[in-house]
Enzyme design. Structure first.
Site, PDB file in Angstrom:
ATOM      1  N   CYS B  66       0.851  -1.202   0.000  1.00 45.87           N
ATOM      2  CA  CYS B  66       0.000   0.000   0.000  1.00 45.87           C
ATOM      3  C   CYS B  66       0.882   1.245   0.000  1.00 45.87           C
ATOM      4  CB  CYS B  66      -0.890   0.027   1.230  1.00 45.87           C
ATOM      5  SG  CYS B  66      -1.752  -1.503   1.605  1.00 45.87           S
ATOM      6  N   CYS B  69       2.204   3.244  -3.185  1.00 42.05           N
ATOM      7  CA  CYS B  69       1.388   4.292  -3.816  1.00 42.05           C
ATOM      8  C   CYS B  69       1.014   5.395  -2.822  1.00 42.05           C
ATOM      9  CB  CYS B  69       0.091   3.710  -4.374  1.00 42.05           C
ATOM     10  SG  CYS B  69       0.310   2.632  -5.792  1.00 42.05           S
ATOM     11  N   CYS B 212     -28.068  -7.422  13.512  1.00 39.25           N
ATOM     12  CA  CYS B 212     -29.397  -6.817  13.686  1.00 39.25           C
ATOM     13  C   CYS B 212     -30.444  -7.579  12.874  1.00 39.25           C
ATOM     14  CB  CYS B 212     -29.386  -5.345  13.278  1.00 39.25           C
ATOM     15  SG  CYS B 212     -28.899  -4.224  14.620  1.00 39.25           S
TER      16      CYS B 212
END
Lengths: 138, 251
Positions: B66, B69, B212
């Site tokens: 990561c 970039c 939920c």
């Protein structure tokens, strides 16, 4: 006010009345099964795999309870068993905006999980048991 | 009289519109006991920080990390999580933070996407979200994001499941009341990914939303389902201005 205006007034009132949940003329329901058992009904009232009513309702002798719904002490004095049953089976017949589940209704629901589809939350006998228990709360 | 009748009709129409946001807006932390509040606030005790540390390591790992970039996350990722879910022009769709990480994995890094709720995916999401801690939620629901927002808003107030409940019944109309002994929160999504005591692990907002669905006895959408993404966007809009707290601690 002319006749046309009166017509609109009546229409408007009807809309208001529909939106504001008129009390049904009849709010009683006869037994769904054999006589209920209050002790079993208390178990249904508190058990998570039962009605778990205690999640929202306090009752005498129940140590920990929620307060989303009204406390039910004295409910057996305020309502007849037939009136209690009417509300437990499908509270939306009394109040369409209620958050209390309809405990013995299977129609008019959406996205029900497969393991619960077509089944009411409480069986007919469980409804009778919980009604018998609530009727003892005087 | 006609006007009165029309007014009555309008009143019903207004009742069907998006429910007003709770006032005052309160994060889920407000509804925690003092023990869990303290656990969340202490960086040396908050279990979520373990995932943040793992995410920090992942940020710089591999042939095309990561960091190649994005550089230093503290700078490049600052505020990013507060703007998700968002419409990604390159992808042509709305994605949440985890979805954006997946797109980087498969598109830029040439790696397979992480599995939903995998430790790596949660770790990277928690690390990125951490860079926005304390920053206010600020998503866009206009333009191409609008249909997703509206889908979430509509689902939020749709009764579902055997228990026939909509999100709005508890989290708009009854927050602060208790279910057994637990207070109902306003349902704001500021803590996620969060360490949930019930799970004994970190989990995403989608996992929490699925819980939920399960709770109201509705069919649970799959991870990545459009319904969950739409709810995420609606909730982020609804919680606008509340500070991000990830990694939060929840019951």
């Amino acid at each position: 006010m002319n006749a046309d205006e009166r017509g609109w007034a009546v229409a408007g009132l009807c809309v208001v009345a529909l939106g504001c949940a008129p009390l049904p003329a009849r709010d009683e329901q006869g037994p769904l099964a054999g006589a209920g058992d209050a002790a079993r009904g208390r178990a249904v009232f508190v058990a998570r795999e039962g009605g778990h009513c205690v999640l929202c309702h306090a009752a005498p002798g129940v140590a920990v309870a929620g307060d989303v719904g009204p406390a039910l002490g004295g409910i057996g004095s305020r309502l007849t068993p037939a009136q209690i049953r009417f509300r437990v089976v499908d509270i939306t017949r009394v109040n369409p905006d209620a958050v209390m589940p309809a405990f013995h209704r299977t129609e008019g629901l959406s996205r029900v999980a497969a393991q619960h589809a077509g089944r009411p939350v409480l069986s007919a006998q469980q409804v009778e048991d919980v009604v018998a228990y609530l009727a003892t709360l005087r | 009289m006609r006007a009165l009748a029309a007014l009555a009709l309008c009143a019903c129409a207004a009742a069907a519109a998006a429910p007003p946001r709770p006032e005052p807006p309160l994060p889920g932390t407000h509804f925690l006991g003092s023990d869990l509040k303290a656990l969340q606030a202490d960086d040396f005790a908050n279990p979520g920080l373990l995932w943040v540390a793992r995410g920090e390591a992942l940020w710089s790992e591999g042939a095309k990390p990561c960091a190649a970039c994005h550089g230093e996350a503290a700078r490049s990722m600052r505020g990013a999580a507060a703007r998700y879910p968002r419409f990604d022009a390159g992808l042509g769709r709305v994605v949440n933070l985890e979805g954006r990480i997946d797109a980087c994995r498969t598109g830029r890094q040439g790696l397979p996407a992480f599995a939903p709720e995998s430790p790596e995916r949660l770790a990277l999401a928690a690390f990125v979200a951490r860079q926005s801690r304390g920053m206010p939620l600020a998503v866009s629901v206009d333009g191409p994001a609008r249909p997703v927002f509206e889908r979430g808003r509509d689902l939020y107030r749709t009764r579902i499941g055997q228990l026939n409940l909509a999100c709005t019944h508890c989290h708009d109309e009854r927050w602060g009341k208790t279910l057994l002994a637990e207070p109902i929160s306003q349902g704001h999504p500021t803590a996620w990914p969060a360490y949930r005591v019930e799970w004994q692990t970190l989990g995403s907002l989608q996992r929490r939303l699925r819980a939920c669905f399960f709770g109201v006895r509705a069919a649970m959408p799959d991870y990545g389902d459009g319904d969950l993404l739409a709810l995420e966007l609606y909730l982020a809009w609804r919680g606008e201005g509340l500070a991000l707290e990830s990694p939060g601690v929840r019951r």
